[in-house]
Design an enzyme around this catalytic site. Structure first.
Site, mmCIF file in Angstrom:
data_model
loop_
_atom_site.group_PDB
_atom_site.id
_atom_site.type_symbol
_atom_site.label_atom_id
_atom_site.label_comp_id
_atom_site.label_asym_id
_atom_site.label_seq_id
_atom_site.Cartn_x
_atom_site.Cartn_y
_atom_site.Cartn_z
ATOM 1 N N GLY A 97 -5.176 -4.541 -12.404
ATOM 2 C CA GLY A 97 -5.148 -3.043 -12.929
ATOM 3 C C GLY A 97 -5.691 -2.625 -13.825
ATOM 4 O O GLY A 97 -5.336 -2.994 -15.245
ATOM 5 N N CYS A 145 0.951 -1.265 0.029
ATOM 6 C CA CYS A 145 -0.200 0.104 0.024
ATOM 7 C C CYS A 145 0.821 1.200 0.046
ATOM 8 O O CYS A 145 1.415 1.486 0.798
ATOM 9 C CB CYS A 145 -0.985 0.001 1.236
ATOM 10 S SG CYS A 145 -1.836 1.765 1.053
#
Ligand code: FAD
Ligand code: FMN
Ligand code: FES
Lengths: 245, 319
Positions: B252, B137
């Site tokens: 993605g 993250c």
């Protein structure tokens, strides 16, 4: 984000044209811009450096909000005056849909804001609109004059009876109006407890109802999952939820 | 013409059977059991919960997520209820997903190797079908320091610690924000990862409001996702598959059936879908699954196995 096309949904700046104190806690903000929106839809208001929070549209042309001061962000909003700017994203969510010829609207607290927008639409189409405005006490009754100007029949109820009616809670007052007025549909926005009670009433009276609910919002666009109500997203599936009755 | 059999969309992800390759990516809608069940009923092949960490976190103030046109940018800041409540949510989610045949992936994060091991141990008690380590993250650097995913040794150490306490198939989620993603992939696979999820958000990036001069996200910077990052995700999946041949959840910028096919041709076993939910809510899963099925049928493929890694076999003619 739309399949490869260029369609940003970034915050849009608007300038405050007018601020009006409506009740001790609520101010009306009229902005210099317009949006295409349905009554019941909301926008995310961004004050740079402070936060971004959801508010229902009280009108879309021009954008008008009724904001109750309850915490840090709304306090900052109440410090704004004519000529100041704020930024907004939206409109978001599912608004109210008009059904029936005779509508009963029940407003608790700042719930009067989206219902004033709805009343404007409904009256514009010549529908009969009765409104119950509910609050803790008389001085907190919101937008009573606005509803009258729009041509609605206005009823009030207060927790303490300071509107010179018997003290009672909104659901009780709504039940009385359901029996006396026999509306075709019920519309409501207010605290969760009031909405739960009205949902139960709508089922009991087999009356279609559209309730505008709140939840803690972050993204406003249905990705973050912070605004759930059961398996529904209040920002995307709501904030208005319909009960068939 | 003989009647065509409907193509088989099932995939085997590290020994777990998914009814189709579409996986709800972590951090999108995965906050409650009811919501994850709804995503499963809307056609997801597996769902990943929002990453859960050791302690409750409020996350960053708003704005946290923005649609800037070609994609999203977010700095939610790992808002989560903490492991105790997360375990309860995951138990309830498992109970609801099992009858649907849709596997549950538990995503975990922590700020230390010990923390990763502890959170992994706790979620394994649920148990989820797979565990995914979010070591990537980009939005909490100020608090957590550099993500583990930026260094092969750190990434391997976290993976080893989690592997030691994890009896489920273990995925590690990689960051695109490195010069050599294959080195990180090799390190975590050597340390015991069964598969990889790639990619997490790209960046961090920044979007500035030019009327006020303010960066719009309260965190100023955030991870970029959505169609804007898809070619990078496809290349990373391609590189990982070329060198590692482990199952990959290619993630993605996927918004349609074509994008899913592309990821699988790059080598993905399954395909993550996150930002695309803003285009139609949970119903995007059934829409995209139908598009994948149509592609396979119209091209005469019986299953996704026939096209997996196809791009690797396509080589330019020698000069
Ligand atoms: C769809 C929707 C429409 C709304 N419409 C109006 C409106 O027309 N007028 C109005 O005055 N208020 C409206 N609100 C509520 C308004 O968003 C909150 O009062 C405001 O966010 C409080 O911020 P604060 O920092 O001043 O208070 P805080 O100190 O943050 O909190 C005060 C109270 O507001 C609630 N709250 C805080 N943040 C949020 C949030 N992001 N979403 C929902 N509730 C929150 C808290 O639970 C708490 O009860 C609406 C909320 C929603 C979800
Ligand atoms: C709002 C938002 C929150 C996210 N939260 C997480 C998270 O908690 N854990 C995680 O591993 N990835 C998280 N991600 C990254 C996504 O899982 C995914 O890897 C990335 O967005 C790329 O896929 P997409 O383009 O389909 O969104 C988040 C992404 C977004 C947009
Ligand atoms: S506010 Fe993010 S999903 Fe509703």
């Amino acid at each position: 984000m739309r399949d490869g096309t260029w369609n940003p949904e970034l915050p849009l700046p608007m300038t405050i044209r007018e601020v009006r104190q409506e009740t001790p806690a609520v101010r009306r903000f009229v902005l210099d811009g317009s949006l295409t929106a349905e009554p019941g839809q909301f926008i995310m208001v961004w004050l740079p450096g402070i936060d971004e929070k959801p508010f229902s549209l009280m009108n879309a042309q021009p954008v008008t909000l009724a904001v109750a001061e309850v915490g840090r962000f709304t306090r900052a909003m109440h410090q704004l005056s004519q000529g100041d700017r704020l930024w907004l994203r939206g409109p978001f969510g599912q608004g109210f849909t008009l059904e029936g010829r005779h509508l009963l609207l029940a407003a608790g607290g700042y719930g009067a804001a989206p219902l004033a927008f709805l009343a404007r639409r409904a009256r514009g189409e010549g529908r009969r609109v009765a409104v119950l405005v509910a609050a803790r006490s008389r001085q907190h009754l919101l937008l009573v004059d606005e509803f009258r100007t729009l041509g609605c029949e206005v009823y009030t109820c207060t927790d303490d009876g300071s509107d010179s009616q018997p003290p009672r809670l909104a659901p009780q007052a709504v039940e009385e109006l359901l029996t006396s007025l026999r509306p075709d549909a019920l519309y409501a926005c207010g605290p969760a407890g009031m909405l739960d009670a009205l949902e139960a009433l709508a089922r009991q009276y087999h009356l279609p109802a559209q309730l505008s609910r709140e939840a803690y919002m972050r993204c406003g666009i249905g990705v973050c999952g912070s605004c759930t109500c059961g398996d529904q997203l209040v920002c995307r599936d709501g904030p208005v939820f319909r009960i068939a009755g | 013409m003989a009647e065509q059999l409907s193509p088989d969309l099932r995939v085997n992800l590290c020994g777990v059977l998914l009814p189709n390759p579409l996986v709800l990516a972590s951090g999108i809608l995965g906050t409650t059991a009811e919501l994850m069940e709804r995503v499963a009923k809307n056609g997801a092949g597996a769902v990943t919960c929002k990453s859960c960490g050791p302690e409750p976190r409020a996350g960053h103030p708003n704005p946290t997520v923005l649609d800037w046109g070609p994609g999203l940018i977010n700095a939610v800041g790992l808002a989560n209820p903490g492991i105790d409540e997360a375990v309860e949510i995951l138990r309830e989610t498992r109970r609801r997903l099992q009858p649907l045949g849709v596997p549950l992936i538990a995503s975990v994060f922590a700020d230390s190797v010990k923390g990763f091991a502890e959170v992994t141990r706790r979620v394994c008690a649920v148990p989820p079908d797979l565990v995914e380590l979010n070591i990537s993250c980009p939005n909490v650097e100020a608090e957590f320091g550099r993500p583990f995913s930026l260094d092969p040794d750190a990434a391997a150490e976290v993976t080893r610690a989690a592997r030691a306490v994890c009896d489920r198939p273990l995925l590690v989620k990689l960051s695109p924000n490195v010069t050599d993603v294959v080195a990180i992939g090799k390190a975590v696979v050597a340390a015991g990862a069964d598969g990889l999820t790639a990619i997490n958000t790209l960046g961090p990036g920044m979007v500035i409001d030019i009327e006020s001069g303010w960066p719009i996200l309260a965190n100023r910077v955030g991870g970029v996702s959505g169609p804007a990052i898809r070619p990078i995700a496809v290349r990373i999946v391609y590189d990982l598959w070329a060198h590692l041949r482990v199952p990959i959840i290619g993630t993605g910028g996927v918004t349609c059936g074509r994008d899913v096919i592309e990821m699988i041709m790059a080598g993905a076993t399954a395909v993550g879908i996150g930002s695309a939910v803003i285009q139609g809510g949970p119903a995007v899963f059934s829409r995209i699954a139908a598009e994948v099925r149509d592609y396979l049928a119209s091209h005469g493929y019986a299953s996704l196995n026939e096209i997996r890694g196809l791009a690797h076999a396509r080589r330019h003619m020698e000069p």
